[in-house]
Motif scaffolding. Sequence first.
Motif, PDB file in Angstrom:
ATOM      1  N   SER A  15       0.840  -1.207   0.000  1.00  0.00           N
ATOM      2  CA  SER A  15       0.000   0.000   0.000  1.00  0.00           C
ATOM      3  C   SER A  15       0.875   1.256   0.000  1.00  0.00           C
ATOM      4  O   SER A  15       0.449   2.315  -0.464  1.00  0.00           O
ATOM      5  CB  SER A  15      -0.989  -0.008   1.174  1.00  0.00           C
ATOM      6  OG  SER A  15      -0.352   0.266   2.392  1.00  0.00           O
ATOM      7  N   VAL A 111      -4.657   0.810  -5.344  1.00  0.00           N
ATOM      8  CA  VAL A 111      -4.317  -0.115  -4.253  1.00  0.00           C
ATOM      9  C   VAL A 111      -3.067  -0.905  -4.624  1.00  0.00           C
ATOM     10  O   VAL A 111      -2.648  -0.930  -5.785  1.00  0.00           O
ATOM     11  CB  VAL A 111      -5.469  -1.117  -3.943  1.00  0.00           C
ATOM     12  CG1 VAL A 111      -6.652  -0.430  -3.294  1.00  0.00           C
ATOM     13  CG2 VAL A 111      -5.887  -1.877  -5.194  1.00  0.00           C
ATOM     14  N   ARG A 113      -0.990  -4.704  -4.667  1.00  0.00           N
ATOM     15  CA  ARG A 113      -1.400  -6.042  -5.096  1.00  0.00           C
ATOM     16  C   ARG A 113      -1.688  -6.932  -3.892  1.00  0.00           C
ATOM     17  O   ARG A 113      -2.528  -7.805  -3.934  1.00  0.00           O
ATOM     18  CB  ARG A 113      -0.273  -6.643  -5.949  1.00  0.00           C
ATOM     19  CG  ARG A 113      -0.630  -7.946  -6.578  1.00  0.00           C
ATOM     20  CD  ARG A 113       0.073  -8.138  -7.876  1.00  0.00           C
ATOM     21  NE  ARG A 113       1.501  -8.376  -7.660  1.00  0.00           N
ATOM     22  CZ  ARG A 113       2.294  -8.897  -8.594  1.00  0.00           C
ATOM     23  NH1 ARG A 113       1.793  -9.226  -9.769  1.00  0.00           N
ATOM     24  NH2 ARG A 113       3.561  -9.068  -8.354  1.00  0.00           N
ATOM     25  N   ALA A 128      -8.018  -6.173  -3.196  1.00  0.00           N
ATOM     26  CA  ALA A 128      -7.705  -5.707  -4.554  1.00  0.00           C
ATOM     27  C   ALA A 128      -8.599  -6.423  -5.568  1.00  0.00           C
ATOM     28  O   ALA A 128      -9.151  -5.796  -6.486  1.00  0.00           O
ATOM     29  CB  ALA A 128      -6.230  -5.966  -4.857  1.00  0.00           C
ATOM     30  N   VAL A 141      -4.062  -1.320  -9.803  1.00  0.00           N
ATOM     31  CA  VAL A 141      -3.384  -2.207  -8.856  1.00  0.00           C
ATOM     32  C   VAL A 141      -1.881  -2.047  -9.082  1.00  0.00           C
ATOM     33  O   VAL A 141      -1.352  -2.458 -10.117  1.00  0.00           O
ATOM     34  CB  VAL A 141      -3.815  -3.674  -9.052  1.00  0.00           C
ATOM     35  CG1 VAL A 141      -3.094  -4.572  -8.046  1.00  0.00           C
ATOM     36  CG2 VAL A 141      -5.326  -3.819  -8.911  1.00  0.00           C
TER      37      VAL A 141
END
Length: 143
Positions: A15, A111, A113, A128, A141
């Motif tokens: 993140s 976001v 992964r 995700a 992602v």
Amino acid sequence: MYKEILVGYDGSQASQKALERAIEIAKLSGANLHIVGVIRPFEFGAVDIYTIEEIEAYEKEEISKEEKYLKNAAELAKQNGLEPKLKVLEGEPAEELMSYADENGCDLIVVGRRGVGGFKRLLLGSTASSLVKYANQSVLVVV
Ligand SMILES: Nc1ncnc2c1ncn2[C@@H]1O[C@H](COP(=O)(O)OP(=O)(O)O)[C@@H](O)[C@H]1O
Ligand SMILES: [Mg+2]
């Protein structure tokens, strides 16, 4: 160009990467940045008995932990000339992030992964993956 960018931030390394990428995109597009962390509600075990104090202590600790994460995240955004909006929500992470995005006119969700916890063998974490499947916004992602 994107105008309201939401990044899901759970304090994980993934993140953090998502945050860094979201900051870059926000700068390039002159967008607002929303940094949101979702804490999980207290989960009752089937047999254990809890006091209200124990439940409240759990929530307080989770909230203050997430607030610390967000504070650090906001610091980085500010160093990059952004004025991020911060929010701690409680519930199922993907659902809360999607509701937040809908309610706040976000047009991109960023976001990582993977997150904290989760099954190591999964290439794409559960949050995700739900966002990619169900969100009304574009989802980035970050790898
Ligand atoms: N509780 C949360 N609050 C905010 N963002 C989250 C949360 N959980 C996950 N995310 C976002 O989703 C990304 C992927 O995490 P996730 O799908 O939950 O993976 P895992 O299954 O490994 O936990 C994270 O890098 C983060 O950007
Ligand atoms: Mg997770």
